[in-house]
Enzyme design. Structure first.
Site, PDB file in Angstrom:
ATOM      1  N   LYS A  12       0.822  -1.214   0.000  1.00 41.34           N
ATOM      2  CA  LYS A  12       0.000   0.000   0.000  1.00 41.34           C
ATOM      3  C   LYS A  12       0.862   1.273   0.000  1.00 41.34           C
ATOM      4  O   LYS A  12       2.075   1.213   0.267  1.00 41.34           O
ATOM      5  CB  LYS A  12      -0.918  -0.033   1.220  1.00 41.34           C
ATOM      6  CG  LYS A  12      -1.990  -1.138   1.175  1.00 41.34           C
ATOM      7  CD  LYS A  12      -2.866  -1.053   2.428  1.00 41.34           C
ATOM      8  CE  LYS A  12      -4.034  -2.020   2.378  1.00 41.34           C
ATOM      9  NZ  LYS A  12      -4.874  -1.888   3.606  1.00 41.34           N
ATOM     10  N   TYR A  52     -12.669  -2.216  -3.389  1.00 37.87           N
ATOM     11  CA  TYR A  52     -13.108  -2.366  -1.992  1.00 37.87           C
ATOM     12  C   TYR A  52     -14.629  -2.317  -1.840  1.00 37.87           C
ATOM     13  O   TYR A  52     -15.133  -1.989  -0.776  1.00 37.87           O
ATOM     14  CB  TYR A  52     -12.456  -1.290  -1.124  1.00 37.87           C
ATOM     15  CG  TYR A  52     -11.084  -1.635  -0.595  1.00 37.87           C
ATOM     16  CD1 TYR A  52     -10.843  -2.840   0.079  1.00 37.87           C
ATOM     17  CD2 TYR A  52     -10.027  -0.748  -0.718  1.00 37.87           C
ATOM     18  CE1 TYR A  52      -9.590  -3.141   0.593  1.00 37.87           C
ATOM     19  CE2 TYR A  52      -8.759  -1.045  -0.202  1.00 37.87           C
ATOM     20  CZ  TYR A  52      -8.558  -2.248   0.461  1.00 37.87           C
ATOM     21  OH  TYR A  52      -7.315  -2.533   0.981  1.00 37.87           O
ATOM     22  N   ASN A 115      -1.752   0.287   7.020  1.00 38.49           N
ATOM     23  CA  ASN A 115      -1.237  -0.996   7.518  1.00 38.49           C
ATOM     24  C   ASN A 115      -0.399  -1.746   6.480  1.00 38.49           C
ATOM     25  O   ASN A 115      -0.233  -2.952   6.561  1.00 38.49           O
ATOM     26  CB  ASN A 115      -2.370  -1.842   8.092  1.00 38.49           C
ATOM     27  CG  ASN A 115      -3.460  -2.123   7.068  1.00 38.49           C
ATOM     28  OD1 ASN A 115      -3.307  -1.826   5.886  1.00 38.49           O
ATOM     29  ND2 ASN A 115      -4.542  -2.713   7.518  1.00 38.49           N
ATOM     30  N   HIS A 118      -2.163  -5.330   1.647  1.00 39.23           N
ATOM     31  CA  HIS A 118      -3.465  -5.976   1.458  1.00 39.23           C
ATOM     32  C   HIS A 118      -3.215  -7.422   1.069  1.00 39.23           C
ATOM     33  O   HIS A 118      -2.248  -7.719   0.373  1.00 39.23           O
ATOM     34  CB  HIS A 118      -4.247  -5.303   0.317  1.00 39.23           C
ATOM     35  CG  HIS A 118      -5.424  -6.122  -0.145  1.00 39.23           C
ATOM     36  ND1 HIS A 118      -6.639  -6.066   0.495  1.00 39.23           N
ATOM     37  CD2 HIS A 118      -5.536  -7.058  -1.121  1.00 39.23           C
ATOM     38  CE1 HIS A 118      -7.465  -6.936  -0.100  1.00 39.23           C
ATOM     39  NE2 HIS A 118      -6.819  -7.549  -1.085  1.00 39.23           N
ATOM     40  N   GLU A 129      -9.746 -10.754  -7.344  1.00 37.60           N
ATOM     41  CA  GLU A 129      -8.793  -9.647  -7.190  1.00 37.60           C
ATOM     42  C   GLU A 129      -7.637  -9.747  -8.194  1.00 37.60           C
ATOM     43  O   GLU A 129      -7.151  -8.731  -8.700  1.00 37.60           O
ATOM     44  CB  GLU A 129      -8.272  -9.615  -5.744  1.00 37.60           C
ATOM     45  CG  GLU A 129      -9.382  -9.233  -4.758  1.00 37.60           C
ATOM     46  CD  GLU A 129      -8.918  -9.175  -3.308  1.00 37.60           C
ATOM     47  OE1 GLU A 129      -7.752  -9.523  -3.021  1.00 37.60           O
ATOM     48  OE2 GLU A 129      -9.731  -8.778  -2.451  1.00 37.60           O
TER      49      GLU A 129
HETATM   50  N1  UDP Z   1      -9.630  -0.225   7.580  1.00 38.00           N
HETATM   51  C1  UDP Z   1      -9.673   0.997   8.183  1.00 38.00           C
HETATM   52  N2  UDP Z   1     -10.359   1.119   9.371  1.00 38.00           N
HETATM   53  C2  UDP Z   1     -10.983   0.069   9.950  1.00 38.00           C
HETATM   54  C3  UDP Z   1     -10.933  -1.184   9.330  1.00 38.00           C
HETATM   55  C4  UDP Z   1     -10.244  -1.303   8.129  1.00 38.00           C
HETATM   56  O1  UDP Z   1      -9.116   1.964   7.690  1.00 38.00           O
HETATM   57  O2  UDP Z   1     -11.583   0.233  11.019  1.00 38.00           O
HETATM   58  C5  UDP Z   1      -8.910  -0.366   6.309  1.00 38.00           C
HETATM   59  C6  UDP Z   1      -7.562  -1.048   6.468  1.00 38.00           C
HETATM   60  O3  UDP Z   1      -6.637  -0.435   5.586  1.00 38.00           O
HETATM   61  C7  UDP Z   1      -7.851  -2.460   6.010  1.00 38.00           C
HETATM   62  C8  UDP Z   1      -8.882  -2.223   4.915  1.00 38.00           C
HETATM   63  O4  UDP Z   1      -9.667  -1.149   5.401  1.00 38.00           O
HETATM   64  O5  UDP Z   1      -6.681  -3.110   5.575  1.00 38.00           O
HETATM   65  C9  UDP Z   1      -9.773  -3.390   4.592  1.00 38.00           C
HETATM   66  O6  UDP Z   1     -10.368  -3.832   5.805  1.00 38.00           O
HETATM   67  P1  UDP Z   1     -10.469  -5.378   6.133  1.00 38.00           P
HETATM   68  O7  UDP Z   1     -11.372  -5.534   7.300  1.00 38.00           O
HETATM   69  O8  UDP Z   1     -10.800  -6.139   4.883  1.00 38.00           O
HETATM   70  O9  UDP Z   1      -8.979  -5.732   6.624  1.00 38.00           O
HETATM   71  P2  UDP Z   1      -7.811  -6.580   5.941  1.00 38.00           P
HETATM   72  O10 UDP Z   1      -8.465  -7.673   5.141  1.00 38.00           O
HETATM   73  O11 UDP Z   1      -7.021  -5.646   5.090  1.00 38.00           O
HETATM   74  O12 UDP Z   1      -7.014  -7.102   7.095  1.00 38.00           O
HETATM   75 MG    MG Z   2      -9.980  -7.629   3.751  1.00 35.58          MG
END
Ligand code: UDP
Ligand code: MG
Length: 136
Positions: A12, A52, A115, A118, A129
């Site tokens: 990212k 997303y 974070n 992805h 994807e």
């Molecule tokens: N995210 C965020 N705030 C939140 C939860 C998620 O900004 O409270 C963002 C974060 O970058 C995350 C992405 O949204 O990686 C997608 O969320 P998901 O729950 O799918 O997490 P991931 O699969 O990336 O662990």
């Molecule tokens: Mg996710």
């Protein structure tokens, strides 16, 4: 029985900006992943919104899409035995604060939104994807 899978990984903007691309790729390789395809791109916000889409009702959706389209990203197809789950394990928890030692997000993640990586969350979504970024 062998179960070779492919999964989509994205480095990212926060990580690309900090020049962590090579270090993160090394972590994938050291953990047995082959990088089958990769490209560095910057996407439009509308593309991030499509990518997303599953999160469209979430309060963080708009910021998330702004963020993913805010700078260059590296998208990769990773392959190994049980790659989808293996990549999720190597990435660590969504919130770097909760991520286990040795994971990418523990090492490099800044916050729950920044974070660093992805990873597809299922084999089915990995196919969708990979197709999204590597249609050819
Ligand atoms: N995210 C965020 N705030 C939140 C939860 C998620 O900004 O409270 C963002 C974060 O970058 C995350 C992405 O949204 O990686 C997608 O969320 P998901 O729950 O799918 O997490 P991931 O699969 O990336 O662990
Ligand atoms: Mg996710």
């Amino acid at each position: 029985m062998s179960n070779i899978e492919q999964t989509l990984s994205i480095i990212k903007p926060d990580a690309v900006e900090r020049n962590l691309e090579n270090e993160i790729k090394e972590m994938f390789k050291n953990n047995g992943f082959s990088i089958l395809k990769e490209k560095k791109i910057q996407i439009e916000k509308s593309e991030a919104e499509n990518f997303y889409k599953v999160h469209e009702t979430k309060p963080f959706y708009n910021d998330l899409c702004e963020y993913l389209s805010s700078g260059p990203i590296v998208v990769m197809v990773l392959e190994k035995e049980n790659a989808v789950l293996g990549n999720r394990e190597l990435m660590g928890a969504t919130n770097p604060k909760d991520a286990a030692d040795g994971t990418i997000r523990k090492k490099y993640g800044i916050s729950i939104d920044k974070n660093s990586v992805h990873g597809s969350d299922s084999v089915e979504n990995a196919k969708i994807e990979i197709e999204f970024f590597f249609k050819d």
